[in-house]
Design a protein around this motif. Sequence first.
Motif, PDB file in Angstrom:
ATOM      1  N   TRP A   1       0.810  -1.216   0.000  1.00  0.00           N
ATOM      2  CA  TRP A   1       0.000   0.000   0.000  1.00  0.00           C
ATOM      3  C   TRP A   1       0.844   1.266   0.000  1.00  0.00           C
ATOM      4  O   TRP A   1       0.328   2.348  -0.230  1.00  0.00           O
ATOM      5  CB  TRP A   1      -0.950  -0.023   1.202  1.00  0.00           C
ATOM      6  CG  TRP A   1      -1.877  -1.198   1.120  1.00  0.00           C
ATOM      7  CD1 TRP A   1      -1.891  -2.294   1.927  1.00  0.00           C
ATOM      8  CD2 TRP A   1      -2.894  -1.426   0.145  1.00  0.00           C
ATOM      9  NE1 TRP A   1      -2.846  -3.188   1.518  1.00  0.00           N
ATOM     10  CE2 TRP A   1      -3.493  -2.686   0.428  1.00  0.00           C
ATOM     11  CE3 TRP A   1      -3.361  -0.714  -0.949  1.00  0.00           C
ATOM     12  CZ2 TRP A   1      -4.514  -3.225  -0.334  1.00  0.00           C
ATOM     13  CZ3 TRP A   1      -4.390  -1.245  -1.712  1.00  0.00           C
ATOM     14  CH2 TRP A   1      -4.957  -2.485  -1.401  1.00  0.00           C
ATOM     15  N   GLY A   2       2.142   1.137   0.231  1.00  0.00           N
ATOM     16  CA  GLY A   2       3.008   2.295   0.087  1.00  0.00           C
ATOM     17  C   GLY A   2       3.311   2.605  -1.365  1.00  0.00           C
ATOM     18  O   GLY A   2       3.810   3.678  -1.688  1.00  0.00           O
ATOM     19  N   ILE A   3       3.008   1.663  -2.249  1.00  0.00           N
ATOM     20  CA  ILE A   3       3.280   1.843  -3.680  1.00  0.00           C
ATOM     21  C   ILE A   3       2.020   2.292  -4.408  1.00  0.00           C
ATOM     22  O   ILE A   3       2.024   3.229  -5.191  1.00  0.00           O
ATOM     23  CB  ILE A   3       3.782   0.525  -4.302  1.00  0.00           C
ATOM     24  CG1 ILE A   3       4.985   0.000  -3.519  1.00  0.00           C
ATOM     25  CG2 ILE A   3       4.151   0.717  -5.762  1.00  0.00           C
ATOM     26  CD1 ILE A   3       5.390  -1.394  -3.908  1.00  0.00           C
ATOM     27  N   HIS A   4       0.910   1.616  -4.154  1.00  0.00           N
ATOM     28  CA  HIS A   4      -0.339   1.879  -4.867  1.00  0.00           C
ATOM     29  C   HIS A   4      -1.471   2.135  -3.879  1.00  0.00           C
ATOM     30  O   HIS A   4      -1.570   1.471  -2.851  1.00  0.00           O
ATOM     31  CB  HIS A   4      -0.707   0.689  -5.764  1.00  0.00           C
ATOM     32  CG  HIS A   4       0.327   0.357  -6.787  1.00  0.00           C
ATOM     33  ND1 HIS A   4       0.606   1.174  -7.854  1.00  0.00           N
ATOM     34  CD2 HIS A   4       1.161  -0.708  -6.911  1.00  0.00           C
ATOM     35  CE1 HIS A   4       1.569   0.629  -8.589  1.00  0.00           C
ATOM     36  NE2 HIS A   4       1.924  -0.509  -8.037  1.00  0.00           N
ATOM     37  N   VAL A   5      -2.325   3.077  -4.236  1.00  0.00           N
ATOM     38  CA  VAL A   5      -3.517   3.335  -3.430  1.00  0.00           C
ATOM     39  C   VAL A   5      -4.562   2.264  -3.688  1.00  0.00           C
ATOM     40  O   VAL A   5      -5.302   1.867  -2.789  1.00  0.00           O
ATOM     41  CB  VAL A   5      -4.088   4.735  -3.749  1.00  0.00           C
ATOM     42  CG1 VAL A   5      -5.382   4.984  -2.968  1.00  0.00           C
ATOM     43  CG2 VAL A   5      -3.060   5.811  -3.440  1.00  0.00           C
ATOM     44  N   VAL A   6      -4.620   1.788  -4.933  1.00  0.00           N
ATOM     45  CA  VAL A   6      -5.573   0.747  -5.329  1.00  0.00           C
ATOM     46  C   VAL A   6      -4.792  -0.415  -5.914  1.00  0.00           C
ATOM     47  O   VAL A   6      -3.877  -0.224  -6.725  1.00  0.00           O
ATOM     48  CB  VAL A   6      -6.589   1.278  -6.365  1.00  0.00           C
ATOM     49  CG1 VAL A   6      -7.514   0.154  -6.829  1.00  0.00           C
ATOM     50  CG2 VAL A   6      -7.401   2.426  -5.783  1.00  0.00           C
ATOM     51  N   GLN A   7      -5.120  -1.626  -5.498  1.00  0.00           N
ATOM     52  CA  GLN A   7      -4.528  -2.820  -6.080  1.00  0.00           C
ATOM     53  C   GLN A   7      -5.629  -3.658  -6.731  1.00  0.00           C
ATOM     54  O   GLN A   7      -6.766  -3.686  -6.256  1.00  0.00           O
ATOM     55  CB  GLN A   7      -3.810  -3.649  -5.022  1.00  0.00           C
ATOM     56  CG  GLN A   7      -2.620  -2.931  -4.399  1.00  0.00           C
ATOM     57  CD  GLN A   7      -1.689  -3.884  -3.680  1.00  0.00           C
ATOM     58  OE1 GLN A   7      -0.995  -4.667  -4.317  1.00  0.00           O
ATOM     59  NE2 GLN A   7      -1.658  -3.814  -2.365  1.00  0.00           N
ATOM     60  N   GLU A   8      -5.263  -4.341  -7.805  1.00  0.00           N
ATOM     61  CA  GLU A   8      -6.226  -5.125  -8.568  1.00  0.00           C
ATOM     62  C   GLU A   8      -5.876  -6.600  -8.548  1.00  0.00           C
ATOM     63  O   GLU A   8      -4.711  -6.976  -8.616  1.00  0.00           O
ATOM     64  CB  GLU A   8      -6.270  -4.651 -10.024  1.00  0.00           C
ATOM     65  CG  GLU A   8      -6.823  -3.254 -10.213  1.00  0.00           C
ATOM     66  CD  GLU A   8      -6.963  -2.879 -11.666  1.00  0.00           C
ATOM     67  OE1 GLU A   8      -7.656  -1.878 -11.947  1.00  0.00           O
ATOM     68  OE2 GLU A   8      -6.394  -3.579 -12.538  1.00  0.00           O
ATOM     69  N   VAL A   9      -6.904  -7.417  -8.476  1.00  0.00           N
ATOM     70  CA  VAL A   9      -6.782  -8.860  -8.610  1.00  0.00           C
ATOM     71  C   VAL A   9      -7.517  -9.253  -9.888  1.00  0.00           C
ATOM     72  O   VAL A   9      -8.690  -8.910 -10.072  1.00  0.00           O
ATOM     73  CB  VAL A   9      -7.379  -9.599  -7.397  1.00  0.00           C
ATOM     74  CG1 VAL A   9      -7.408 -11.107  -7.639  1.00  0.00           C
ATOM     75  CG2 VAL A   9      -6.593  -9.275  -6.130  1.00  0.00           C
TER      76      VAL A   9
END
Length: 341
Positions: free
Chosen positions: A158-166
Amino acid sequence: MGKLLCDSSTAVAETFQTSSPTVPLWEPKSAPLEAVDLVDQTSIIATNATWDDVIGLEEQQRRHLQRLHAKGVLWKHPEDESTSVVFRLSHGGEVSADGNCLFTASQKAMAREVDARELRRRTVRRFLEDLGSVGEEDREVINVAIRHMYSPDLRNGWGIHVVQEVKLLANKADREGLDSAIDELLQLGMQRELAAESIYKERCMPVIDGPSWAKYMLICGSLDDEYDIITLQYTEEGLLSVDENREGHAAAFGDDIAIECLATEFKREIYVVQAHGSDAMVDEENCVFFLPHRPRSEISGPPIFLFMKGTGWCGAGADHYEPLIAHPSSLVSQEKVAVVL
């Protein structure tokens, strides 16, 4: 659309490095070089847009790209520096943002009489052939990179992306059964998105390894696709949205693995020329950079160039490929080029 990996000091980003353009997933094989007429291979359509005509560029990006075109970029064959060419790079025109842009842009940049769907199929075929030739340890490195891109650990990153996708793959033939199972949960009082998340995660194929990546990367958003792409989006607080892609139009975005496979298939380096805007906090001299993707075999042709307009350092907005046309130039001195690749 395309997926680029971002630099970071976190553990997740370090693992991403396994599929970085500068760190090949497979070691290149040594092989004798083939003679090649670079000029003949780069002859293409005569009409290309000038950088003044390209929409969506900031002035610092436009000025830098115009300077690249005027002074040229010097490419030296990685294994035979006596073979070198100065290229002027011009924009090859807009391509549709339909998820197939990596392959459409590559087709235009190479001036190949092959459509984007065939390029996609050849990319996947090359991947599977090469995957079958590597050992178990190398195969696991590839699987880890794929999992991080398409089935990330939602406890981290979460330090890299605000939203993550699966990403999940739903067999088109199973759609009716999936809908029935979701409806059963709705009748029990579950919220729609939570019900859909539960059923899709239980019954659909996650993209977690080489074979599932191949099935995913074949999807071009047509009725002929075997699978539909389901996308689950998460924030640190939990599920954000479920894209059920009911019309089946979503296509698999090309990623670094796909670019490397394309490079190997055509035995040519592919450079992604990324132009970042002012919000990336870079000055004009550094707002354009070249990301190389080497083939895992001999290089027998001139490089291919693709363009990506970025707005932020980690690729925010930088998910669309466009073709660049490389014109070999004998009028530019090699000592005065803008960039040496």
